[in-house]
Write an enzyme that holds these catalytic residues in place. Structure first.
Site, short mmCIF file in Angstrom:
data_model
loop_
_atom_site.label_atom_id
_atom_site.label_comp_id
_atom_site.label_asym_id
_atom_site.label_seq_id
_atom_site.Cartn_x
_atom_site.Cartn_y
_atom_site.Cartn_z
N CYS A 1 12.23 -11.26 4.00
CA CYS A 1 11.76 -12.32 2.31
C CYS A 1 12.30 -13.36 2.49
O CYS A 1 11.16 -14.14 1.27
CB CYS A 1 11.66 -10.70 1.63
SG CYS A 1 13.67 -10.47 0.97
N VAL B 1 0.82 -1.38 -0.20
CA VAL B 1 0.19 -0.15 -0.14
C VAL B 1 1.08 1.15 -0.23
O VAL B 1 0.84 1.98 -0.66
CB VAL B 1 -0.31 -0.29 0.99
CG1 VAL B 1 -0.26 -0.08 2.33
CG2 VAL B 1 -2.23 1.82 1.12
N CYS C 1 19.92 -4.33 1.00
CA CYS C 1 18.99 -4.22 0.29
C CYS C 1 18.57 -2.96 0.21
O CYS C 1 18.68 -2.81 -1.22
CB CYS C 1 17.34 -5.18 0.47
SG CYS C 1 16.89 -5.10 -0.94
#
Length: 394
Positions: free
Chosen positions: A199, A11, A101
């Site tokens: 992740c 979002v 990252c």
């Protein structure tokens, strides 16, 4: 401006891209494919950068009427983030893969490609603020919503990267407002849960995942006096401050829980002790980078010829060692020390030395120290050592 919107499929990035379009910029959406496992799917709020996320990002771009692309950064992600994560644990350190990252992928590889393609800036859904000071230099600051502030994980950004970074959510008062805006815009991701956990470890079991990638060997669990209390199945799977999973089998003499105080990969030992022994008073950091121009006291010192033992003046800062931790009052200075990792016996490296004015517990080598003055991020360093000045054993 020509804007590249990094679309995670969540979002926040959706609303950030929408605001960039609404502001009249020429926006292109891109989703980063970081895994080469095509069957990977998000499970609830675990993980990110999956096929499901890519599809969600595409739907938002279609609604906004902007082009959408998927860029394959999986090879670089494996080398710079996953392999680094494994290596750090092999050496008894506790890395933050989200920092790597942001540093190596989202604001190095991505930005490098974006600039090469003629884009002026990269937009992301991070909660942080970039401002231009009176000297025309860019600075990174905390977001308006401190509860969602993500300036910590952006502390690795350099002055050059900040020139091309835009965070449209910087002044948004709350995440609830972002979700409400997404719902008004008709985005299907309006109620999508935030991702958490690492992740590339979607099941959330870091210890089990590491056991598949690192050779684990049985070793001793010892107290600070050197007494053997039990055995472990691999020191690399532990981290400083850990309480669960020690499996010692008998309580401490005072009946209180034991915690991991130190990991010694060379001897394959895990050192444990009471919670009180986790207290840290000084942190030494290496591989320092500066979010924008270094503060004047540091800039002057860095520009001097390196001299063993030379130290800068102390400055007052606040220190943060975890993404959601409270910052603590500290003082910091820079030192030139012998570089033990270099083959050149005369080689020096820059270290930052942080003295904590407030208590911290369970700080692990490999974690990232981010330094602030008020809301401004000064820079970051990888923690090389964190200890109590009263303890000689750790």
């Amino acid at each position: 401006m020509k804007i590249l919107a990094a679309m995670s499929g969540g979002v926040d990035s959706a609303v950030a891209a929408a605001r960039a379009v609404e502001a009249g910029h020429d926006v292109v959406g891109v989703h980063l494919a970081l895994s080469r496992m095509p069957g990977t799917l998000r499970t609830g709020s675990r993980g990110c950068c999956t096929i499901e996320d890519s599809m969600d990002a595409r739907r938002v771009c279609d609604q906004l009427g902007i082009p959408f692309y998927v860029w394959d950064f999986s090879e670089r992600f494996k080398e710079d983030v996953v392999d680094d994560f494994i290596s750090e644990y092999e050496h008894g350190r506790t890395p933050n893969p989200c920092m790597r990252c942001n540093e190596k992928i989202k604001f190095a590889a991505l930005l490098e490609k974006a600039v090469a393609l003629g884009f002026d800036a990269v937009v992301t859904g991070h909660y942080a603020k970039v401002i231009t000071n009176e000297n025309g230099n860019r600075e990174l600051h905390r977001a308006a919503d401190w509860a969602k502030d993500q300036s910590y994980v952006l502390g690795v950004l350099t002055h050059e990267q900040l020139k091309h970074a835009w965070f449209p959510l910087a002044d948004t008062p709350s995440k609830a407002e972002v979700r409400a805006e997404a719902e008004r815009r008709g985005f299907s991701v309006a109620k999508k849960p935030d991702s958490y956990d690492i992740c590339f470890i979607p099941e959330g079991d870091t210890r089990e995942w590491l056991a598949e990638h690192i050779e684990m060997n049985i070793g001793d669990i010892k107290d600070t006096e050197g007494n053997v209390l039990g055995q472990h199945e691999g020191s690399q799977a532990f981290t400083v401050g850990q309480r669960k999973g020690l499996k010692i089998g008998h309580p401490a003499p005072d009946g209180k829980p034991r915690f991991v105080l130190e990991i010694r990969p060379k001897s394959n030992e895990v050192i444990v002790g009471s919670k009180e022994l986790l207290a840290v008073e000084e942190i030494r950091g290496i591989r320092c980078t500066w979010a924008g121009e270094p503060v004047a006291q540091f800039a002057e010192f860095i520009q001097r010829p390196a001299e063993l033992g030379a130290a800068s003046a102390d400055i007052d800062i606040t220190s943060q060692v975890r993404a959601h931790a409270d910052p603590v009052l500290s003082s910091a200075h820079l030192e030139w020390v012998s570089d033990d990792e270099s083959n050149d016996e005369n080689a020096l490296r820059l270290e930052i030395v942080v003295r904590l004015k407030e208590g911290l517990r369970g700080v692990a080598p490999g974690q990232t120290l981010v330094m602030y003055q008020d809301t401004r991020v000064l820079g970051q360093a990888t923690i090389n050592r964190a200890y109590s000045l009263d303890r000689a054993d750790v």
